[in-house]
Motif scaffolding. Structure first.
Motif, PDB file in Angstrom:
ATOM      1  N   UNK A 163      37.054   8.420 -19.958  1.00  0.00           N
ATOM      2  CA  UNK A 163      36.800   7.835 -21.266  1.00  0.00           C
ATOM      3  C   UNK A 163      35.370   8.212 -21.644  1.00  0.00           C
ATOM      4  N   UNK A 164      35.038   8.013 -22.882  1.00  0.00           N
ATOM      5  CA  UNK A 164      33.683   8.291 -23.345  1.00  0.00           C
ATOM      6  C   UNK A 164      32.665   7.468 -22.563  1.00  0.00           C
ATOM      7  N   UNK A 165      32.971   6.187 -22.343  1.00  0.00           N
ATOM      8  CA  UNK A 165      32.031   5.294 -21.651  1.00  0.00           C
ATOM      9  C   UNK A 165      31.904   5.648 -20.174  1.00  0.00           C
ATOM     10  N   UNK A 166      33.008   6.061 -19.574  1.00  0.00           N
ATOM     11  CA  UNK A 166      32.953   6.482 -18.169  1.00  0.00           C
ATOM     12  C   UNK A 166      32.112   7.752 -18.049  1.00  0.00           C
ATOM     13  N   UNK A 167      32.256   8.667 -19.005  1.00  0.00           N
ATOM     14  CA  UNK A 167      31.431   9.874 -19.010  1.00  0.00           C
ATOM     15  C   UNK A 167      29.950   9.525 -19.125  1.00  0.00           C
ATOM     16  N   UNK A 168      29.611   8.592 -20.020  1.00  0.00           N
ATOM     17  CA  UNK A 168      28.210   8.169 -20.151  1.00  0.00           C
ATOM     18  C   UNK A 168      27.700   7.563 -18.852  1.00  0.00           C
ATOM     19  N   UNK A 169      28.532   6.780 -18.194  1.00  0.00           N
ATOM     20  CA  UNK A 169      28.177   6.178 -16.894  1.00  0.00           C
ATOM     21  C   UNK A 169      27.883   7.279 -15.870  1.00  0.00           C
ATOM     22  N   UNK A 170      28.735   8.293 -15.805  1.00  0.00           N
ATOM     23  CA  UNK A 170      28.552   9.406 -14.863  1.00  0.00           C
ATOM     24  C   UNK A 170      27.284  10.194 -15.200  1.00  0.00           C
ATOM     25  N   UNK A 171      27.033  10.420 -16.488  1.00  0.00           N
ATOM     26  CA  UNK A 171      25.809  11.123 -16.891  1.00  0.00           C
ATOM     27  C   UNK A 171      24.567  10.333 -16.476  1.00  0.00           C
ATOM     28  N   UNK A 172      24.602   9.022 -16.629  1.00  0.00           N
ATOM     29  CA  UNK A 172      23.460   8.187 -16.230  1.00  0.00           C
ATOM     30  C   UNK A 172      23.232   8.272 -14.716  1.00  0.00           C
ATOM     31  N   UNK A 173      24.310   8.130 -13.945  1.00  0.00           N
ATOM     32  CA  UNK A 173      24.184   8.217 -12.483  1.00  0.00           C
ATOM     33  C   UNK A 173      23.647   9.598 -12.087  1.00  0.00           C
ATOM     34  N   UNK A 174      24.130  10.641 -12.745  1.00  0.00           N
ATOM     35  CA  UNK A 174      23.659  12.001 -12.458  1.00  0.00           C
ATOM     36  C   UNK A 174      22.164  12.108 -12.715  1.00  0.00           C
ATOM     37  N   UNK A 175      21.714  11.600 -13.849  1.00  0.00           N
ATOM     38  CA  UNK A 175      20.295  11.640 -14.202  1.00  0.00           C
ATOM     39  C   UNK A 175      19.449  10.967 -13.121  1.00  0.00           C
ATOM     40  N   UNK A 176      19.879   9.797 -12.690  1.00  0.00           N
ATOM     41  CA  UNK A 176      19.144   9.058 -11.655  1.00  0.00           C
ATOM     42  C   UNK A 176      19.150   9.838 -10.339  1.00  0.00           C
ATOM     43  N   UNK A 177      20.301  10.379  -9.951  1.00  0.00           N
ATOM     44  CA  UNK A 177      20.404  11.115  -8.687  1.00  0.00           C
ATOM     45  C   UNK A 177      19.573  12.401  -8.706  1.00  0.00           C
ATOM     46  N   UNK A 178      19.535  13.087  -9.845  1.00  0.00           N
ATOM     47  CA  UNK A 178      18.719  14.303  -9.941  1.00  0.00           C
ATOM     48  C   UNK A 178      17.245  13.940  -9.811  1.00  0.00           C
ATOM     49  N   UNK A 179      16.829  12.863 -10.462  1.00  0.00           N
ATOM     50  CA  UNK A 179      15.428  12.431 -10.332  1.00  0.00           C
ATOM     51  C   UNK A 179      15.078  12.086  -8.890  1.00  0.00           C
ATOM     52  N   UNK A 180      16.015  11.447  -8.185  1.00  0.00           N
ATOM     53  CA  UNK A 180      15.796  11.057  -6.783  1.00  0.00           C
ATOM     54  C   UNK A 180      16.098  12.191  -5.814  1.00  0.00           C
ATOM     55  N   UNK A 181      16.744  13.248  -6.321  1.00  0.00           N
ATOM     56  CA  UNK A 181      17.189  14.390  -5.510  1.00  0.00           C
ATOM     57  C   UNK A 181      18.218  13.979  -4.469  1.00  0.00           C
ATOM     58  N   UNK A 182      19.031  12.985  -4.786  1.00  0.00           N
ATOM     59  CA  UNK A 182      20.095  12.531  -3.896  1.00  0.00           C
ATOM     60  C   UNK A 182      21.220  13.556  -3.858  1.00  0.00           C
ATOM     61  N   UNK A 183      21.617  13.980  -2.681  1.00  0.00           N
ATOM     62  CA  UNK A 183      22.779  14.848  -2.516  1.00  0.00           C
ATOM     63  C   UNK A 183      22.624  16.234  -3.092  1.00  0.00           C
ATOM     64  N   UNK A 184      21.391  16.658  -3.339  1.00  0.00           N
ATOM     65  CA  UNK A 184      21.173  17.984  -3.910  1.00  0.00           C
ATOM     66  C   UNK A 184      21.078  18.987  -2.771  1.00  0.00           C
ATOM     67  N   UNK A 185      21.859  20.058  -2.873  1.00  0.00           N
ATOM     68  CA  UNK A 185      21.851  21.079  -1.816  1.00  0.00           C
ATOM     69  C   UNK A 185      20.553  21.857  -1.870  1.00  0.00           C
ATOM     70  N   UNK A 186      20.156  22.378  -0.723  1.00  0.00           N
ATOM     71  CA  UNK A 186      18.891  23.133  -0.671  1.00  0.00           C
ATOM     72  C   UNK A 186      19.062  24.556  -1.083  1.00  0.00           C
TER      73      UNK A 186
END
Length: 186
Positions: A163-186
């Motif tokens: 859904x649109x809202x689920x997509x926004x939720x995933x985008x937010x989590x992605x933004x936070x994870x990229x900032x924290x570098x969680x699960x990012x491959x080397x």
């Protein structure tokens, strides 16, 4: 609505990120020979192959396989490859694929054409009917650390919950994870 959202956000992000895109392109060019972009053959909607751009992080002689299948992948990295991967800056050219309509911001990550086990499971669960995404439910729940069956299970869950809202939720989590570098491959 999803396509309109992808187009508007993709164009806006492309304009806002124009200077960083140019700086990364210059950095890649200055630190390694060859093209700035690597065009990877990936599977899109209905398992149709499309060419997906990324900033090149690997040397020119690197085999065209998933990074985790390489023996000592670090030896194939360009001088700035590790930094680009850790910060996910190598993914920015995929904005082109989103604007073009080959990808969406949110969906299952596009499989390499050679990932037969992943392709078969996704097809079995109807995941292949979706546009691939820059990020997705599987990416925010483990990314490269997930075994393929679990990744496909999360992709199938996304098919059911999208859904649109689920997509926004995933985008937010992605933004936070990229900032924290969680699960990012080397």
């Amino acid at each position: 609505m999803k396509r309109l959202f992808d187009l508007v956000l993709g164009l806006a992000a492309g304009l806002c990120l124009l200077l960083p895109l140019l700086l990364v392109a210059l950095l890649v060019r200055a630190t390694s020979g060859g093209p700035v972009l690597y065009w990877s053959d990936r599977l899109g909607r209905r398992n149709v192959i499309f060419r997906m751009p990324k900033f090149r992080t690997m040397k020119l002689d690197t085999p065209a396989v998933a990074t985790h299948l390489l023996d000592n992948p670090d030896r194939f990295l360009t001088p700035v490859g590790s930094l680009l991967r850790k910060t996910s800056l190598d993914e920015l050219p995929q904005l082109w694929s989103i604007i073009k309509g080959d990808m969406s911001f949110v969906g299952p990550r596009p499989a390499l054409f050679s990932q037969h086990d992943l392709i078969a499971l996704r097809t079995q669960h109807g995941v292949h009917e979706l546009l691939p995404g820059l990020t997705g439910w599987a990416q925010v729940n483990g990314r490269d650390e997930l075994p393929i069956p679990q990744k496909v299970q999360l992709d199938a869950e996304y098919v059911r919950r999208q859904s649109f809202w689920f997509d926004l939720h995933i985008l937010w989590i992605t933004f936070v994870k990229v900032l924290r570098r969680d699960g990012v491959s080397h």
